[in-house]
Scaffold this active site. Sequence first.
Site, PDB file in Angstrom:
ATOM      1  CB  ILE A 146      40.634  44.896  33.646  1.00 21.69           C
ATOM      2  CG1 ILE A 146      41.368  44.702  34.979  1.00 21.69           C
ATOM      3  CG2 ILE A 146      40.551  46.363  33.273  1.00 21.69           C
ATOM      4  CD1 ILE A 146      42.807  45.149  34.948  1.00 21.69           C
ATOM      5  CB  CYS A 147      36.838  43.483  37.717  1.00 24.50           C
ATOM      6  SG  CYS A 147      35.773  43.981  39.086  1.00 24.50           S
TER       7      CYS A 147
END
Length: 322
Positions: free
Chosen positions: A94-95
Amino acid sequence: MSGANRRIMAEITRLQALGTNNDPSSVKYILDKSPLDDAQSNLILGRILPKSNPYNQAAFQVEVKLPAEYPFKAPEVRFITPIYHPNVDDKGKICVDLLNQSETYKPTTPLTDVIKAIANLIDSPNIEHALNAEIAAEYTQNKSAFDRKALDMMASKHIRLLKDLARIDETFQSNRLFYIKKKIDATTNDAIHDTDLTHPILIYKPEQSPYVGGEFEFEISLPLDYPSTTPRVKFRTPIYSPIVDESGALSCLPILQRWQSYPINSIQFRDILTEIDYYITHLEDVDEPHRPALLDEWKTDPVAFTKAAEQHTKELAKPQKR
């Protein structure tokens, strides 16, 4: 204890507090595992309960990995539970802007802020910084199709179970009437078999005579098509009760007998637990006991029944070491 370890312990305490915050506007997070459970581990596992549709139908387990240089180096985060989301790739990466070392992450950044940032990103996807362009396009151009695929991914028993376990933690956190001894860990496949799944294992600490002071361990067996098929309850710790047979089986609860008649998703684990406590401590409402002789004893000689149950509890349901 080193300064780094004290910092980690303080962060874990703050994460635990997220699970007891009753403010509906706050992030819901249930801590599952941390270095408090294993001093050699640098992993933190917990479940986030999103607020927005369609993600509020499930709980998502997230792993936070603390590098050796923490807090001077940002933690690494990934989803353990699969999620259909523009900002999460197929490996769970996840960014999160907050963890960008060069921009926003600082050694003083608390882990609670990291969890809150992840929860906010689940509820409000950042399309401009999507990790999956195809899903991002679907989210903006065909939201109904996106929601349907997200729900399909959340329909698995594993994800439903994670949410049910989180609800148990929330419901009984104040009195510890029930608590989970063995939780599903989405990082392993040890729960997946060709027949029934036996998860989770729970502890029941009755608050009424004649069982006060005892801790009773029991398990809930889940068929592969849970929640469509009725779960099974079995006490591992013997209990002197008319509603539990000699083998520990408990199937006479109204909720279990009527399980097939309820709409799917209308009942949860915590509803089973509530009935377990009620019928064990309210024998006057028991119509179909597993052991009629014990119910007859309770009716005809309650003093003898209470004495036997208390002795049984004292000998066989001793508090467990933790």
